[in-house]
Design an enzyme around this catalytic site. Sequence first.
Site, mmCIF file in Angstrom:
data_model
loop_
_atom_site.group_PDB
_atom_site.id
_atom_site.type_symbol
_atom_site.label_atom_id
_atom_site.label_comp_id
_atom_site.label_asym_id
_atom_site.label_seq_id
_atom_site.Cartn_x
_atom_site.Cartn_y
_atom_site.Cartn_z
ATOM 1 N N SER A 115 38.234 -13.202 -20.603
ATOM 2 C CA SER A 115 37.315 -13.644 -21.661
ATOM 3 C C SER A 115 36.009 -12.876 -21.498
ATOM 4 O O SER A 115 35.497 -12.704 -20.395
ATOM 5 C CB SER A 115 37.115 -15.151 -21.611
ATOM 6 N N GLY A 134 36.688 -21.362 -23.087
ATOM 7 C CA GLY A 134 37.730 -20.814 -22.217
ATOM 8 C C GLY A 134 38.923 -21.760 -22.116
ATOM 9 O O GLY A 134 40.078 -21.316 -22.068
ATOM 10 N N ASP A 135 38.655 -23.072 -22.083
ATOM 11 C CA ASP A 135 39.741 -24.055 -22.011
ATOM 12 C C ASP A 135 40.580 -24.018 -23.284
ATOM 13 O O ASP A 135 41.800 -24.189 -23.233
ATOM 14 C CB ASP A 135 39.166 -25.462 -21.814
ATOM 15 N N GLY A 192 33.171 -13.444 -23.612
ATOM 16 C CA GLY A 192 32.119 -14.085 -24.397
ATOM 17 C C GLY A 192 32.150 -13.622 -25.845
ATOM 18 O O GLY A 192 33.198 -13.629 -26.485
ATOM 19 N N ALA A 193 30.984 -13.192 -26.340
ATOM 20 C CA ALA A 193 30.880 -12.776 -27.739
ATOM 21 C C ALA A 193 31.680 -11.503 -28.021
ATOM 22 O O ALA A 193 31.945 -11.170 -29.178
ATOM 23 C CB ALA A 193 29.415 -12.559 -28.090
ATOM 24 N N ASP A 194 32.103 -10.802 -26.956
ATOM 25 C CA ASP A 194 32.924 -9.589 -27.136
ATOM 26 C C ASP A 194 34.405 -9.897 -27.295
ATOM 27 O O ASP A 194 35.223 -8.971 -27.317
ATOM 28 C CB ASP A 194 32.749 -8.655 -25.928
#
Lengths: 325, 325
Positions: B222, B253-254, B224-226
């Site tokens: 993951s 993330g969950d 984030g915004a990317d």
Amino acid sequence: MIVTVTPNPALDLTWHVDRILPGGTHRADTGVARAGGKGLNVARVAHAHGAPVRALATAGGPTGDEFAAELAASGVPHELIPVRGATRRSIALVDEHLGDTTIVNERGLNPGPEEWAALAEAVRRSLGDAPVRGRKPVLVLSGSLPPGAPDELLPGLIRLGRNVGATVIADTSGPALLAAADAGATVLKPNAAELAEATGIADPVAGACELLHRGASLVLLSRGADGMLAVTSEEIVRARLAEPLAGNPTGAGDAAVAACAVLLARGVKDPVALLRRATAWSAAAVLMPLAGEIHPSWPDLESAVMVDSPSLTALRRPSVERTPR
Amino acid sequence: MIVTVTPNPALDLTWHVDRILPGGTHRADTGVARAGGKGLNVARVAHAHGAPVRALATAGGPTGDEFAAELAASGVPHELIPVRGATRRSIALVDEHLGDTTIVNERGLNPGPEEWAALAEAVRRSLGDAPVRGRKPVLVLSGSLPPGAPDELLPGLIRLGRNVGATVIADTSGPALLAAADAGATVLKPNAAELAEATGIADPVAGACELLHRGASLVLLSRGADGMLAVTSEEIVRARLAEPLAGNPTGAGDAAVAACAVLLARGVKDPVALLRRATAWSAAAVLMPLAGEIHPSWPDLESAVMVDSPSLTALRRPSVERTPR
């Protein structure tokens, strides 16, 4: 026998955090849970100093179970009235770096009429259980009421106490303070701001006289670092330490009420004796980290309490030089 | 069947305060209590989207009772392993004025060996209960471990899952991430910082390859915004939205793990399909105020997910322009 009533008890939860950053995420060790509320603080102090005590409070929900477990572990004799609403929480985050504490108090849930009636019945029963031997039981009503609590609740409990011959101490504020005086509470313990706010009278002695006129016998006025004032229809007595103490003021007023209750339960009625002990226990509470405890050095503090009967002019002079450092 | 394990669950308590003043005293309405923990967030999202789920966690003490009551009310099928230590609390103070949230997470108490053994036995039993019909059960291991938890716990659960033919997803960090790869977890979902910290390799693709080399089959990274990156031994796929969404990243993330678990439980194995759904659910979680929920508009978000196989050069370029506003 001292019977304390805490109409809006709380499960006090405290966490210690290295440094609190607003908006940040922090790790902490397991918080400490404690059965809290002003009436319970009074009961803890009185019980720790050998007075026969029964603490009455409501308890409900899972927080009420935790509240009950901690209170049982404390050893303070008590009776909890089961209620449907969960006992409120009060949370404290102690910033270990700055030393200050951020507090969030839940307002609390108002019990139903039959639950309030069960509390009143427990008060009646507890006062009836008190050993007689010529000594009046003492009923202590302390702390806030949950939002929506009936206006008649506090006056009703005060009258119930007076009707069975108890001495009644009420530590309350706002309109409830006037109602407590009207209902004939023996002792009222506002601070100067609470007294002015409830009576609309800026002068503390005139405000105290208003409460006496309404039906109280003794007004104990806590004045923070300036000590305390006892006002009866016959005298005005002032007590204070030469130097105010630095520490934790939470629970200082409850310790003053406990001092008063313990002496009254022993048959001591002299306002000067009550005032001296209340001032010493209040100061001894400032030295402790937790409300509901007083420092064992209180007898030394009591010896150091200076008592006088001040002129009204002296009382009305603002005392800028006595702000604690 | 999806079996989620939350080895360090928490009773999440949230209060809303008008404006938080550090060191001040605040009044608040009754806080909201919720059974929290990353594995439970996964179970909530999967259950809300029709997947057969069983959430496993430990619970103890009065906080465990409250945890159990809230989880029962949520409707998520679950089994709680009783432990002696009280379930930890996690507290959140929401500043209504600034909109930010101050969080204090208790570290949690380590269950005893026989309590951990009971959890493992519940995992074994739950995976055995899973309907067969040619589909492998999915075991999800999510979130922190209490301090002092045995190093062998997570690898042991992963091997237990693999031995009964389950697909295993682990969402963990630190040395446990490497241990999970060594034990043969099918899917690992670190974020870029966790991956770099655990592997000691700054480059995310090289770090993911290290986990594959150790024994994992798919690394979902993951960013984030990317968006997210899927790395297998055969391909590198990138997924993202054209515009990052503003909102609450807790639980994003969950939701990605839940997406993965739901598809894997249905027999979908294509990394691109997993990545696309994980990216959409993760974004849909950002739109919700509470972790464990995703916005019903997720199918539109999934349609908008852009998937490509980037050059390694493009991946290694820092993406300053995509910081969310």
